[in-house]
Scaffold this motif. Structure first.
Motif, PDB file in Angstrom:
ATOM      1  N   ARG A 175      29.245  78.169  37.657  1.00 15.81           N
ATOM      2  CA  ARG A 175      30.474  77.721  36.995  1.00 15.81           C
ATOM      3  C   ARG A 175      30.793  76.265  37.347  1.00 15.81           C
ATOM      4  O   ARG A 175      31.229  75.488  36.495  1.00 15.81           O
ATOM      5  CB  ARG A 175      31.646  78.630  37.359  1.00 15.81           C
ATOM      6  CG  ARG A 175      31.541  80.023  36.745  1.00 15.81           C
ATOM      7  CD  ARG A 175      32.831  80.818  36.877  1.00 15.81           C
ATOM      8  NE  ARG A 175      33.488  80.719  38.159  1.00 15.81           N
ATOM      9  CZ  ARG A 175      33.390  81.608  39.147  1.00 15.81           C
ATOM     10  NH1 ARG A 175      32.676  82.692  38.996  1.00 15.81           N
ATOM     11  NH2 ARG A 175      34.042  81.434  40.281  1.00 15.81           N
ATOM     12  N   ILE A 176      30.564  75.884  38.599  1.00  7.07           N
ATOM     13  CA  ILE A 176      30.800  74.500  39.031  1.00  7.07           C
ATOM     14  C   ILE A 176      29.845  73.555  38.307  1.00  7.07           C
ATOM     15  O   ILE A 176      30.246  72.490  37.826  1.00  7.07           O
ATOM     16  CB  ILE A 176      30.677  74.372  40.563  1.00  7.07           C
ATOM     17  CG1 ILE A 176      31.852  75.074  41.238  1.00  7.07           C
ATOM     18  CG2 ILE A 176      30.590  72.908  40.991  1.00  7.07           C
ATOM     19  CD1 ILE A 176      31.711  75.227  42.738  1.00  7.07           C
ATOM     20  N   VAL A 177      28.584  73.953  38.211  1.00  5.54           N
ATOM     21  CA  VAL A 177      27.594  73.134  37.500  1.00  5.54           C
ATOM     22  C   VAL A 177      28.015  72.950  36.044  1.00  5.54           C
ATOM     23  O   VAL A 177      27.953  71.844  35.502  1.00  5.54           O
ATOM     24  CB  VAL A 177      26.187  73.766  37.603  1.00  5.54           C
ATOM     25  CG1 VAL A 177      25.204  73.124  36.637  1.00  5.54           C
ATOM     26  CG2 VAL A 177      25.668  73.680  39.029  1.00  5.54           C
ATOM     27  N   ASP A 178      28.469  74.020  35.417  1.00 10.71           N
ATOM     28  CA  ASP A 178      28.918  73.940  34.022  1.00 10.71           C
ATOM     29  C   ASP A 178      30.097  72.986  33.874  1.00 10.71           C
ATOM     30  O   ASP A 178      30.157  72.192  32.930  1.00 10.71           O
ATOM     31  CB  ASP A 178      29.290  75.325  33.491  1.00 10.71           C
ATOM     32  CG  ASP A 178      28.090  76.230  33.299  1.00 10.71           C
ATOM     33  OD1 ASP A 178      26.938  75.733  33.313  1.00 10.71           O
ATOM     34  OD2 ASP A 178      28.299  77.450  33.141  1.00 10.71           O
ATOM     35  N   ARG A 179      31.038  73.033  34.814  1.00 12.01           N
ATOM     36  CA  ARG A 179      32.195  72.128  34.756  1.00 12.01           C
ATOM     37  C   ARG A 179      31.781  70.677  34.960  1.00 12.01           C
ATOM     38  O   ARG A 179      32.312  69.767  34.317  1.00 12.01           O
ATOM     39  CB  ARG A 179      33.235  72.534  35.801  1.00 12.01           C
ATOM     40  CG  ARG A 179      34.014  73.756  35.380  1.00 12.01           C
ATOM     41  CD  ARG A 179      35.226  73.997  36.286  1.00 12.01           C
ATOM     42  NE  ARG A 179      35.662  75.365  36.157  1.00 12.01           N
ATOM     43  CZ  ARG A 179      35.596  76.279  37.114  1.00 12.01           C
ATOM     44  NH1 ARG A 179      35.154  75.957  38.315  1.00 12.01           N
ATOM     45  NH2 ARG A 179      36.008  77.508  36.899  1.00 12.01           N
ATOM     46  N   LEU A 180      30.826  70.449  35.869  1.00  8.94           N
ATOM     47  CA  LEU A 180      30.334  69.090  36.081  1.00  8.94           C
ATOM     48  C   LEU A 180      29.632  68.561  34.825  1.00  8.94           C
ATOM     49  O   LEU A 180      29.762  67.384  34.478  1.00  8.94           O
ATOM     50  CB  LEU A 180      29.387  69.040  37.282  1.00  8.94           C
ATOM     51  CG  LEU A 180      30.042  69.168  38.653  1.00  8.94           C
ATOM     52  CD1 LEU A 180      28.984  69.310  39.741  1.00  8.94           C
ATOM     53  CD2 LEU A 180      30.944  67.971  38.932  1.00  8.94           C
ATOM     54  N   SER A 181      28.895  69.438  34.149  1.00  5.70           N
ATOM     55  CA  SER A 181      28.251  69.034  32.891  1.00  5.70           C
ATOM     56  C   SER A 181      29.295  68.643  31.856  1.00  5.70           C
ATOM     57  O   SER A 181      29.135  67.655  31.139  1.00  5.70           O
ATOM     58  CB  SER A 181      27.386  70.170  32.335  1.00  5.70           C
ATOM     59  OG  SER A 181      26.278  70.398  33.159  1.00  5.70           O
TER      60      SER A 181
END
Length: 188
Positions: free
Chosen positions: A19-25
């Protein structure tokens, strides 16, 4: 109320790291959108200056080539991977059972992650060298290039991390989605 045959299966909660990776993207895609708007404003000012005042905006070509285009493309790669919107040729994969396809695509995603991490590392090394030299375009006025080499390294690194999240999704059975399998092979 629907019966059991029409009820969708419960969605599995994504791990926090994914989820964090998706938000950073998403955040990086916002940076790409800002670069797109700034490029458009830069070009409009150049066209107006050239057409109405016979005086173009100095450095428009360099700004577009070295700042805006690399920023908007490299920062958008990760969100494109997240949404599975890169072009894929699935001719060989289409005939495989879904689980085998997930394993193969997950393995390819792991390999792509490793290659992208290596590319990010070399891009960062190049950015550090460019910063030491204060690399700039040979234009009037000189346009600094070196800061955007760091943007390139960040964009490639984010794509690598998003590719790792894609690998997780494949191995967890979340990709490819069943609805995408039905339409991928269609040419209509």
């Amino acid at each position: 109320m629907g019966d059991a045959s029409t009820t969708a299966p419960p969605q599995r909660a994504m791990p926090r790291a994914v989820r964090i990776v998706d938000r950073l993207s998403d955040a990086m895609s916002l940076g790409a959108a800002i670069a797109l708007v700034l490029m458009a404003v830069n070009i409009v000012i150049d066209v107006i200056g050239r057409s109405l005042f016979n005086s173009p905006f100095a450095g428009t070509l360099e700004l577009t080539s070295f700042w805006w285009m690399p920023t908007l493309t490299l920062l958008a790669f990760a969100v494109t991977e997240r949404h599975q919107e890169h072009i894929k040729v699935t001719l060989l994969l289409d005939s495989l059972p879904v689980r085998m396809r997930q394993i193969i695509e997950g393995s390819v995603s792991v390999l792509a992650t490793l290659l992208l991490l290596a590319l990010a590392w070399f891009t960062l090394a190049n950015a550090i060298d460019a910063e030491e030299l204060r690399l700039a375009a040979n234009s009037t006025p000189p346009i600094p290039i070196w800061p955007f080499k760091f943007v390139a390294a960040a964009g490639i690194a984010m794509l690598a991390v998003q590719m790792a999240a894609t690998a997780y999704r494949h191995f967890a059975g979340l990709l490819p989605r069943a609805d995408s399998l039905a339409t991928e092979g269609d040419v209509s």
